[in-house]
Write a protein that holds these residues in place. Structure first.
Motif, PDB file in Angstrom:
ATOM      1  N   UNK A  63       9.238  -2.454  -2.595  1.00 14.74           N
ATOM      2  CA  UNK A  63       8.465  -1.638  -3.523  1.00 14.74           C
ATOM      3  C   UNK A  63       7.728  -2.552  -4.474  1.00 14.74           C
ATOM      4  N   UNK A  64       6.472  -2.255  -4.714  1.00 12.04           N
ATOM      5  CA  UNK A  64       5.691  -2.972  -5.719  1.00 12.04           C
ATOM      6  C   UNK A  64       5.235  -1.988  -6.781  1.00 12.04           C
ATOM      7  N   UNK A  65       4.991  -2.504  -7.960  1.00  8.90           N
ATOM      8  CA  UNK A  65       4.533  -1.682  -9.075  1.00  8.90           C
ATOM      9  C   UNK A  65       3.443  -2.432  -9.811  1.00  8.90           C
ATOM     10  N   UNK A  66       2.321  -1.769  -9.998  1.00 11.88           N
ATOM     11  CA  UNK A  66       1.206  -2.326 -10.763  1.00 11.88           C
ATOM     12  C   UNK A  66       0.924  -1.360 -11.903  1.00 11.88           C
ATOM     13  N   UNK A  67       1.463  -1.676 -13.074  1.00  7.13           N
ATOM     14  CA  UNK A  67       1.320  -0.746 -14.202  1.00  7.13           C
ATOM     15  C   UNK A  67      -0.117  -0.720 -14.726  1.00  7.13           C
TER      16      UNK A  67
END
Lengths: 114, 112
Positions: A63-67
Motif C-alpha cells: 500500500x502506498x499513500x500520497x497525502x
C-alpha cells in the motif's frame, strides 16, 4: 457523501499477474485502511497506513499513500483466484470520537481468472 | 465461538413494520458500528457506539434507532420500515485503541 473513490470500478486479470487499485479521498486523514469483501460476506481488514507513512507491506500486499495528492494505491502481487473479491478503501479523519468513524469508498471488484 | 454475529441473516418485511436487527460480539470490544451497503454507495455508517449507553449518529441515521445496554449487543431498529431501507446491513466492532474494524456476516433486508 463518499470520502473515498476507488479506481477502477472493476478489474479482470490472470492468475500470477499483479493487480493495482487506486483510492482518492477528499479531506485530510489520520489513516487509510483497505478491506476485502468476498461475495456475500462481511468485510475483512487487510492493511492500515497512517498519514505519516508513505508505504506499507503485508505479505503480497503493498500500500502506498500520497497525502499531497490525497490518494492511495493497493498492489496485490502474484494474484491468485482466491483474491477474487471487492476491495474497499476507508479513511479515518478528525479527532476524538470522529476518528472512530470510517468512511468507505465504493470499491473495486477484482476478478482473477485461473 | 468468539466473533461477531448478526441475526437474522435474511429478513423480508413490509412497509411500515418495525424490524430489529441483532448484533452480538464476544470480544468485549468498546466500539460497535452499523453500516448499510447499497450498490453504488459502498458502506455508509448509520450509528455507532463507543461503550454501553453511549451512541452517536453516523452519515445516514434517519429512520433508525439503536441502543446498547450491554457491551456485547448492539441492536438496530427500523421503527417503520420503508422500501428505501432495503439493503444489506453490517455490524462491526473494534477495540478502544486499535483502528481495525471486525465485521459481521451481514443481514440482507428486503422491505416490500
Amino acid at each position: 457523501s463518499q470520502q473515498g473513490e476507488e479506481d477502477p470500478q472493476a478489474l479482470s486479470i490472470q492468475e500470477g499477474e499483479n493487480a493495482t487499485m487506486n483510492c482518492s479521498y477528499k479531506t485530510s486523514i489520520n489513516n487509510l485502511q483497505w478491506y476485502r469483501q468476498n461475495s456475500g460476506r462481511g468485510l475483512v481488514h487487510l492493511i492500515l497506513i497512517r498519514s505519516n507513512e508513505r508505504e506499507k507491506h503485508s505479505g503480497r500486499l503493498r500500500v502506498t499513500l500520497d497525502t499531497s495528492k490525497k490518494s492511495s494505491s493497493l498492489l496485490i502481487t502474484a494474484s491468485r483466484a482466491a483474491d477474487t473479491a471487492s476491495y474497499f478503501c476507508a479513511t479515518a479523519s478528525g479527532s476524538g470520537g470522529a476518528t472512530n468513524k470510517l468512511i468507505f469508498g465504493t470499491g473495486t471488484l477484482l476478478a482473477v481468472q485461473p | 465461538d468468539a466473533g461477531i454475529t448478526q441475526s437474522p441473516r435474511y429478513k423480508i418485511t413490509e412497509t411500515g413494520r418495525q424490524v430489529t436487527l441483532m448484533c452480538h460480539q464476544t470480544w468485549s470490544h468498546s466500539y460497535m458500528f452499523w453500516y448499510r451497503q447499497d450498490l453504488g454507495h459502498g458502506l455508509r455508517l448509520i450509528y455507532y457506539s463507543a461503550a454501553a449507553d453511549i451512541t452517536d449518529k453516523g452519515e445516514v441515521p434517519d429512520g433508525y434507532v439503536v441502543s446498547r445496554s450491554k457491551t456485547e449487543n448492539f441492536p438496530l431498529t427500523l421503527e417503520s420500515a420503508t422500501r428505501s431501507q432495503t439493503s444489506v446491513y453490517f455490524c462491526a466492532s473494534r477495540t478502544g485503541v486499535g483502528n481495525e474494524q471486525f465485521f459481521g456476516p451481514g443481514t440482507r433486508l428486503t422491505v416490500l
